[in-house]
Design a protein around this motif. Structure first.
Motif, short mmCIF file in Angstrom:
data_model
loop_
_atom_site.label_atom_id
_atom_site.label_comp_id
_atom_site.label_asym_id
_atom_site.label_seq_id
_atom_site.Cartn_x
_atom_site.Cartn_y
_atom_site.Cartn_z
N CYS A 185 0.84 -1.19 0.00
CA CYS A 185 0.00 0.00 0.00
C CYS A 185 0.88 1.25 0.00
CB CYS A 185 -0.88 0.04 1.24
SG CYS A 185 -1.90 -1.41 1.47
N ILE A 186 0.41 2.29 -0.67
CA ILE A 186 1.11 3.57 -0.71
C ILE A 186 0.37 4.57 0.16
CG2 ILE A 186 1.85 5.49 -2.17
CD1 ILE A 186 2.01 3.50 -4.50
N ASP A 187 1.10 5.22 1.07
CA ASP A 187 0.54 6.29 1.89
C ASP A 187 0.50 7.55 1.03
OD1 ASP A 187 0.04 8.40 3.62
OD2 ASP A 187 1.48 7.73 5.14
N ALA A 188 -0.70 7.93 0.60
CA ALA A 188 -0.87 9.06 -0.31
C ALA A 188 -0.32 10.36 0.27
CB ALA A 188 -2.34 9.23 -0.68
N ASP A 189 -0.37 10.52 1.58
CA ASP A 189 0.13 11.75 2.21
C ASP A 189 1.65 11.82 2.19
OD1 ASP A 189 -2.44 12.67 2.78
OD2 ASP A 189 -2.49 11.63 4.70
N ALA A 190 2.31 10.68 2.19
CA ALA A 190 3.78 10.63 2.19
C ALA A 190 4.36 10.57 0.78
CB ALA A 190 4.26 9.44 3.00
N CYS A 191 3.56 10.12 -0.18
CA CYS A 191 4.02 9.95 -1.56
C CYS A 191 4.38 11.31 -2.18
CB CYS A 191 2.92 9.29 -2.39
SG CYS A 191 3.32 9.05 -4.14
N VAL A 192 5.57 11.36 -2.82
CA VAL A 192 6.02 12.59 -3.48
C VAL A 192 5.87 12.50 -5.00
CG1 VAL A 192 7.58 13.27 -1.62
CG2 VAL A 192 8.44 11.83 -3.48
N SER A 193 5.17 11.48 -5.47
CA SER A 193 4.86 11.29 -6.89
C SER A 193 6.09 11.27 -7.79
CB SER A 193 3.89 12.37 -7.36
OG SER A 193 2.69 12.32 -6.63
N CYS A 194 7.14 10.63 -7.32
CA CYS A 194 8.38 10.56 -8.11
C CYS A 194 8.31 9.48 -9.20
CB CYS A 194 9.59 10.33 -7.21
SG CYS A 194 9.63 8.70 -6.42
N GLY A 195 7.46 8.46 -9.00
CA GLY A 195 7.29 7.40 -9.98
C GLY A 195 8.28 6.25 -9.87
N ALA A 196 9.17 6.29 -8.88
CA ALA A 196 10.15 5.22 -8.72
C ALA A 196 9.48 3.87 -8.52
CB ALA A 196 11.09 5.52 -7.57
#
Length: 56
Positions: A32-43
């Protein structure tokens, strides 16, 4: 925009290993990805071997 992991996830952990901010964790049935922590880098999407990760 945050990324999201679909049901195609095979729980290999490659996405979590490649996340520079630690926004991905193992869930009950898939990662799961924490949307609040995600910086949308795409890695994570670039590293996913089954293409289970996309932008929301």
């Amino acid at each position: 925009m945050a990324y999201k992991i679909s049901d195609a996830c095979i729980s290999c952990g490659t996405c979590a290993d490649g996340c520079p901010v630690g926004a991905i964790s193992e869930g009950d049935t898939q990662y799961c990805i924490d949307a609040d922590a995600c910086v949308s880098c795409g890695a994570c999407a670039d590293n996913c071997p089954v293409g289970a990760i996309s932008e929301e």
